[in-house]
Design a protein around this motif. Structure first.
Motif, mmCIF file in Angstrom:
data_model
loop_
_atom_site.group_PDB
_atom_site.id
_atom_site.type_symbol
_atom_site.label_atom_id
_atom_site.label_comp_id
_atom_site.label_asym_id
_atom_site.label_seq_id
_atom_site.Cartn_x
_atom_site.Cartn_y
_atom_site.Cartn_z
ATOM 1 N N THR A 1 0.789 -1.240 0.230
ATOM 2 C CA THR A 1 0.151 -0.046 -0.042
ATOM 3 C C THR A 1 0.897 1.426 0.128
ATOM 4 O O THR A 1 0.276 2.321 -0.327
ATOM 5 N N ARG A 2 2.169 1.158 0.143
ATOM 6 C CA ARG A 2 2.995 2.423 -0.062
ATOM 7 C C ARG A 2 2.749 2.897 -1.446
ATOM 8 O O ARG A 2 2.753 4.089 -1.529
ATOM 9 N N TRP B 1 0.110 3.074 -2.820
ATOM 10 C CA TRP B 1 -1.210 3.734 -3.070
ATOM 11 C C TRP B 1 -1.395 5.002 -2.163
ATOM 12 O O TRP B 1 -1.987 5.833 -2.262
ATOM 13 N N GLU B 2 -0.180 5.441 -1.407
ATOM 14 C CA GLU B 2 -0.214 6.518 -0.537
ATOM 15 C C GLU B 2 1.369 7.242 -0.701
ATOM 16 O O GLU B 2 1.953 7.396 0.037
ATOM 17 N N PRO B 3 1.800 7.433 -1.833
ATOM 18 C CA PRO B 3 2.952 7.876 -2.286
ATOM 19 C C PRO B 3 3.306 9.440 -1.235
ATOM 20 O O PRO B 3 2.298 10.217 -1.433
ATOM 21 N N ARG B 4 4.395 9.435 -0.752
ATOM 22 C CA ARG B 4 4.566 10.654 -0.016
ATOM 23 C C ARG B 4 3.893 11.056 1.092
ATOM 24 O O ARG B 4 4.078 11.984 1.566
ATOM 25 N N ARG B 5 2.975 10.244 1.458
ATOM 26 C CA ARG B 5 2.301 10.635 2.863
ATOM 27 C C ARG B 5 3.251 9.760 4.027
ATOM 28 O O ARG B 5 3.475 8.693 3.604
ATOM 29 N N ASP B 6 3.424 10.546 4.996
ATOM 30 C CA ASP B 6 4.068 10.007 5.957
ATOM 31 C C ASP B 6 2.979 9.077 6.971
ATOM 32 O O ASP B 6 2.254 9.503 7.581
ATOM 33 N N ARG B 7 3.464 7.868 6.943
ATOM 34 C CA ARG B 7 2.385 6.875 7.728
ATOM 35 C C ARG B 7 3.074 6.543 8.786
ATOM 36 O O ARG B 7 2.736 5.564 9.486
ATOM 37 N N GLY B 8 4.218 7.165 9.469
ATOM 38 C CA GLY B 8 4.622 6.837 10.828
ATOM 39 C C GLY B 8 5.319 5.654 11.045
ATOM 40 O O GLY B 8 5.922 4.911 10.057
ATOM 41 N N ALA B 9 4.655 5.140 12.064
ATOM 42 C CA ALA B 9 5.224 3.465 12.316
ATOM 43 C C ALA B 9 4.980 2.639 11.322
ATOM 44 O O ALA B 9 5.605 1.552 11.145
ATOM 45 N N VAL B 10 4.055 2.718 10.333
ATOM 46 C CA VAL B 10 3.685 1.705 9.441
ATOM 47 C C VAL B 10 4.928 1.719 8.701
ATOM 48 O O VAL B 10 5.186 0.550 7.972
ATOM 49 N N ASP B 11 5.749 2.676 8.160
ATOM 50 C CA ASP B 11 6.772 2.636 7.237
ATOM 51 C C ASP B 11 8.047 2.602 8.017
ATOM 52 O O ASP B 11 9.337 2.789 7.415
ATOM 53 N N ASP B 12 8.002 2.607 9.291
ATOM 54 C CA ASP B 12 9.159 2.506 10.190
ATOM 55 C C ASP B 12 9.513 0.969 10.837
ATOM 56 O O ASP B 12 10.243 1.033 11.667
ATOM 57 N N LEU B 13 8.990 0.156 10.028
ATOM 58 C CA LEU B 13 9.082 -1.182 10.531
ATOM 59 C C LEU B 13 10.522 -1.840 10.298
ATOM 60 O O LEU B 13 11.080 -1.481 9.380
ATOM 61 N N PRO B 14 11.086 -2.633 11.376
ATOM 62 C CA PRO B 14 12.338 -3.183 11.088
ATOM 63 C C PRO B 14 11.978 -4.207 9.738
ATOM 64 O O PRO B 14 10.934 -4.880 9.652
#
Length: 407
Positions: free
Chosen positions: A48-49, A51-64
């Motif tokens: 889904t990254r 589907w939401e380009p350049r949107r800050d999704r916080g913890a969703v995009d900071d996963l190990p």
């Protein structure tokens, strides 16, 4: 093993029950469950990254990093994967919720939001986000809870539950990280409810507060601003806003913004009498294979194209498009159903069939009153008054439009 679709396998019910019993008794069961949920969160976030380009999704995009996380070449690949896996992803949220893996439930739900939103899976989204919110509150995680309030409100608004949406947004309007998003989204709720002046004031204030800080959020609200300005009769301003939003969407490769802005441009040009240009914009939108063109936007585009065809003296094609759009919209979202219903009524009336148009307007009026959609309620009353010659309906419509400031 059963193969319900090519390349997709599942266990027979009895074998699955036996395997589940063995797994539950395994001493590594808890760790294996965590690895499974980690993988689903990481894989869904990767899909889904797009589907939401350049949107800050916080913890969703900071996963190990999670071993085996799939990679995707383009939007079409993510659509195919999500379409195949959606039942498993919903089940994974339910599993995480049931087992008290609250962070997994919250992050997987947020990662799924773009897909659920584009596909008008509003009841599913409400269910998952309610679970996510309960989990975030159990963790006493203020950031996760604010995130869940925001996206639960989005699902409620799309499903026509405007009071519930406003309640959840009101919980976070002063939140340091989510407040400006909540104010933007509350403006959209006010737009649905016909509270146009309040929506405009709230949206302008919120956009000024974040302009230059988060382009995807700031520009993402420009299409709502264009709609509000158009309904207030400020058509020239609406056209400028929609053109700018469309240009930014194309230049910054924000397909959702570009698609919604193109639709707004078409509606504004129709209002200005530029029907041929509106039809070209709408056909281009409908020809776009991007997942950003979800079923709700496609229904709206077909409905508006139907009105353009009527204006271009192609009544057969126009009425067919209007009827098909309304049929497709009815099971999707109540606001889209009301809007396409009013457009169908207008098309039938303009085609000289007021007797057929009147019951369409009446059905829209009933639904719009129940849902609180004042603008669509006023449109239905106006159309019904024209079809039946009822001066009371015309007066009530005029009064509603005046109280909203709509033109």
């Amino acid at each position: 093993m059963l193969e319900p679709a090519e390349g997709r396998f599942r266990l027979h019910d009895l074998l699955r029950e036996y395997a589940a019993g063995l797994a539950a008794a395994d001493p590594g069961h808890a760790e294996a469950t965590d690895r499974l949920l980690d993988w689903y969160v990481a894989a869904t976030a990767a899909a889904t990254r797009f589907w939401e380009p350049r949107r800050d999704r916080g913890a969703v995009d900071d996963l190990p990093g999670v071993p085996g996380t799939p990679t995707f070449a383009d939007l079409a690949a993510t659509r195919a994967w999500l379409d195949r896996e959606i039942a498993n992803l919903i089940a994974a949220v339910h599993l995480a919720d049931r087992l008290g893996r609250h962070r997994h439930a919250a992050l997987l739900t947020r990662a799924l939001w773009g897909y659920l939103f584009r596909n008008s899976m509003n009841d599913v989204s409400i269910d998952l986000h309610r679970r996510a919110l309960a989990g975030a509150e159990a963790l006493a995680d203020d950031e996760l809870a604010a995130m869940a309030h925001n996206y639960l409100a989005s699902a409620y608004a799309r499903a026509g539950h405007l009071d519930d949406a406003a309640h959840h947004l009101g919980r976070i309007v002063e939140h340091p990280g989510w407040g400006f998003r909540a104010r933007n989204n509350l403006a959209a709720v006010y737009l649905y409810a016909g509270r146009l002046r309040e929506a405009l004031a709230l949206l302008e204030d919120s956009m000024l507060a974040v302009y230059g800080a988060d382009r995807s959020w700031a520009f993402g609200q420009w299409t709502s601003l264009a709609t509000i300005l158009q309904q207030l009769g400020r058509t020239g301003e609406a056209l400028t806003v929609a053109r700018r939003a469309h240009a930014v969407g194309r230049l910054d490769r924000l397909p959702s913004l570009a698609a919604n802005a193109r639709f707004e441009l078409a509606v504004i040009h129709q209002r200005l009498g530029h029907h041929r240009l509106a039809a070209l914009l709408l056909r281009a939108l409908l020809a776009d294979p991007s997942p950003e063109i979800g079923p709700a936007l496609a229904c709206l585009a077909r409905s508006q194209l139907g009105l353009a065809e009527l204006a271009l003296d192609r009544p057969g094609d126009g009425l067919d498009l209007l009827a098909a759009a309304h049929r497709a919209a009815e099971p999707l979202e109540p606001h889209v159903a009301c809007l396409t219903g009013n457009n169908l009524g207008t098309g039938l009336r303009l085609a000289g069939r007021p007797g057929d148009a009147a019951p369409v307007y009446a059905a829209v009026l009933d639904q719009a009153r129940r849902m609180g959609y004042r603008h669509e309620q006023a449109r239905a009353l106006h159309g019904l008054g024209l079809c039946t010659g009822d001066p009371a309906a015309l007066r009530e419509a005029a009064d509603l439009f005046a109280r909203m400031g709509a033109q």
